[in-house]
Design a protein around this motif. Structure first.
Motif, PDB file in Angstrom:
ATOM      1  N   ILE A 281      47.176  38.953  44.633  1.00  0.00           N
ATOM      2  CA  ILE A 281      48.592  38.522  43.946  1.00  0.00           C
ATOM      3  C   ILE A 281      49.710  39.292  44.525  1.00  0.00           C
ATOM      4  O   ILE A 281      50.624  38.755  45.357  1.00  0.00           O
ATOM      5  CB  ILE A 281      48.501  38.434  42.417  1.00  0.00           C
ATOM      6  N   TYR A 282      49.655  40.360  44.559  1.00  0.00           N
ATOM      7  CA  TYR A 282      50.681  41.240  45.019  1.00  0.00           C
ATOM      8  C   TYR A 282      50.954  41.069  46.765  1.00  0.00           C
ATOM      9  O   TYR A 282      52.340  41.025  46.877  1.00  0.00           O
ATOM     10  CB  TYR A 282      50.284  42.966  44.687  1.00  0.00           C
ATOM     11  N   ALA A 283      49.979  40.957  47.423  1.00  0.00           N
ATOM     12  CA  ALA A 283      50.108  40.788  48.814  1.00  0.00           C
ATOM     13  C   ALA A 283      50.494  39.311  49.157  1.00  0.00           C
ATOM     14  O   ALA A 283      51.495  39.315  49.978  1.00  0.00           O
ATOM     15  CB  ALA A 283      48.776  41.133  49.295  1.00  0.00           C
ATOM     16  N   ASN A 284      50.110  38.487  48.341  1.00  0.00           N
ATOM     17  CA  ASN A 284      50.902  36.998  48.499  1.00  0.00           C
ATOM     18  C   ASN A 284      52.019  37.137  48.251  1.00  0.00           C
ATOM     19  O   ASN A 284      52.974  36.479  48.683  1.00  0.00           O
ATOM     20  CB  ASN A 284      49.950  36.093  47.779  1.00  0.00           C
ATOM     21  N   ALA A 285      52.466  37.868  47.021  1.00  0.00           N
ATOM     22  CA  ALA A 285      53.740  37.781  46.577  1.00  0.00           C
ATOM     23  C   ALA A 285      54.766  38.623  47.817  1.00  0.00           C
ATOM     24  O   ALA A 285      55.821  38.187  48.023  1.00  0.00           O
ATOM     25  CB  ALA A 285      54.192  38.395  45.296  1.00  0.00           C
ATOM     26  N   GLN A 286      54.204  39.550  48.094  1.00  0.00           N
ATOM     27  CA  GLN A 286      55.002  40.390  49.250  1.00  0.00           C
ATOM     28  C   GLN A 286      55.162  39.315  50.371  1.00  0.00           C
ATOM     29  O   GLN A 286      56.219  39.732  51.070  1.00  0.00           O
ATOM     30  CB  GLN A 286      54.113  41.572  49.471  1.00  0.00           C
ATOM     31  N   GLN A 287      54.190  38.873  50.945  1.00  0.00           N
ATOM     32  CA  GLN A 287      54.255  38.217  52.206  1.00  0.00           C
ATOM     33  C   GLN A 287      55.439  36.977  51.788  1.00  0.00           C
ATOM     34  O   GLN A 287      56.112  36.643  52.755  1.00  0.00           O
ATOM     35  CB  GLN A 287      52.783  37.510  52.565  1.00  0.00           C
ATOM     36  N   ALA A 288      55.380  36.285  50.634  1.00  0.00           N
ATOM     37  CA  ALA A 288      56.086  35.103  50.355  1.00  0.00           C
ATOM     38  C   ALA A 288      57.817  35.671  50.485  1.00  0.00           C
ATOM     39  O   ALA A 288      58.646  34.917  50.893  1.00  0.00           O
ATOM     40  CB  ALA A 288      55.751  34.568  49.170  1.00  0.00           C
TER      41      ALA A 288
END
Length: 298
Positions: A271-278
């Motif tokens: 979740i954190y990685a997806n949010a960071q990339q977005a």
């Protein structure tokens, strides 16, 4: 334009007036508001040229009227304008919700509804009042126009040109599209920021919590410094769409709580990685657009 009228001479309305003056796009600005002190301050700061308490006098001969007051006041202001609204005068607003504003405008203006072109500048600060107004607040920002079927294209263009003179780029949505979008990316974040700060402030050890709050907390909660009256009105005006987004967010929180309970490090990191990339993609797109706007201006 020879004359514009601004109802609400604080951050949004005041910045609009200052920007048009700086661009040489208006000769005379009339301010109307609930507070004599705010009107006096706006005149002192050069935001307006004239403060007016009589609506009939204020709107007479106006090319453009901007409503920059809390959205809950829209109906009452338009009702006061309607008997004095002359052919050729265009009315617009800067409200953060649109479906409720359009409904209030239809009720207040009747067969003059074609003279009302709804709008929403996507810009702001946490400060309020005339002293918060900035001539460059809208430079490089978006303004959404939610034109009505009854609007003449030349009237829509007058509103668009005014915001473009302020430095904004014009986007078009329907009122319903607008409210769904901004419930997600503006109204929900404000609700969350207010909720977090209120929760911390209500704790018995709040002073020590605030003592150690640093830049991350400041950045996340900056928008909780905005006008409570304005955001109360926005939250209630866009209640249905905001509830939809809040329910979806609650599902996400419950999901993340479950990951914490289960010590699911991979799930949390995903979740954190997806949010960071977005977020990286979003900020990169903003930077690219700002660079292109600057190069175009040069």
């Amino acid at each position: 334009m020879k004359k514009i009228v601004v109802f609400g001479v604080g951050l949004i309305g005041g910045s609009f007036a200052l920007a048009l003056k700086k661009a040489g796009a208006v000769e005379h600005v009339v301010g109307v508001g609930r507070s004599e002190a705010s009107l006096s301050r706006a005149k002192e700061l050069g935001i307006i040229d004239e403060a007016c308490t009589l609506v009939a006098d204020a709107v007479h001969g106006a090319d453009l009227i901007l409503l920059a007051a809390p959205v809950a006041q829209t109906g009452a202001i338009l009702e006061s304008i309607e008997p004095h609204l002359q052919p050729g005068t265009v009315v617009t607003d800067a409200g953060s919700t649109k479906a409720d504003v359009v409904a209030a405008a239809r009720l207040a203006l009747g067969d003059k509804i074609g003279q009302f072109v709804p709008g929403h500048p996507i810009a702001g600060r946490e400060q309020n009042g005339p002293d918060a107004a900035l001539a460059d607040l809208y430079v490089g920002k978006k303004t959404v126009i939610t034109a009505l079927d009854e609007n003449a294209e030349q009237d829509v263009e007058r509103v668009a040109q005014a915001w473009q003179a302020c430095g904004a780029s014009i986007h078009r949505l329907s009122p319903q599209e607008h409210d769904a979008v901004f419930a997600s990316v503006s109204h929900l974040p404000h609700l969350l920021a207010y909720a977090l700060v209120d929760d911390i402030a209500s704790k018995p050890h709040a002073p020590i919590l605030f003592q150690y709050a640093a830049s991350g907390f400041r950045d996340f909660t900056r928008i909780a410094g905005s006008s409570p009256e304005m955001w109360r009105d926005i939250s209630l005006a866009n209640r249905a769409a905001l509830l939809h987004e809040l329910d979806a967010y609650l599902v996400q929180l419950i999901r993340m709580r479950k990951l914490l309970v289960e010590r699911d490090s991979d799930g949390l990191e995903k979740i954190y990685a997806n949010a960071q990339q977005a977020r990286h993609n979003w900020t990169a797109a903003i930077e690219t657009a700002e660079r292109q706007n600057k190069e175009g201006g040069d």
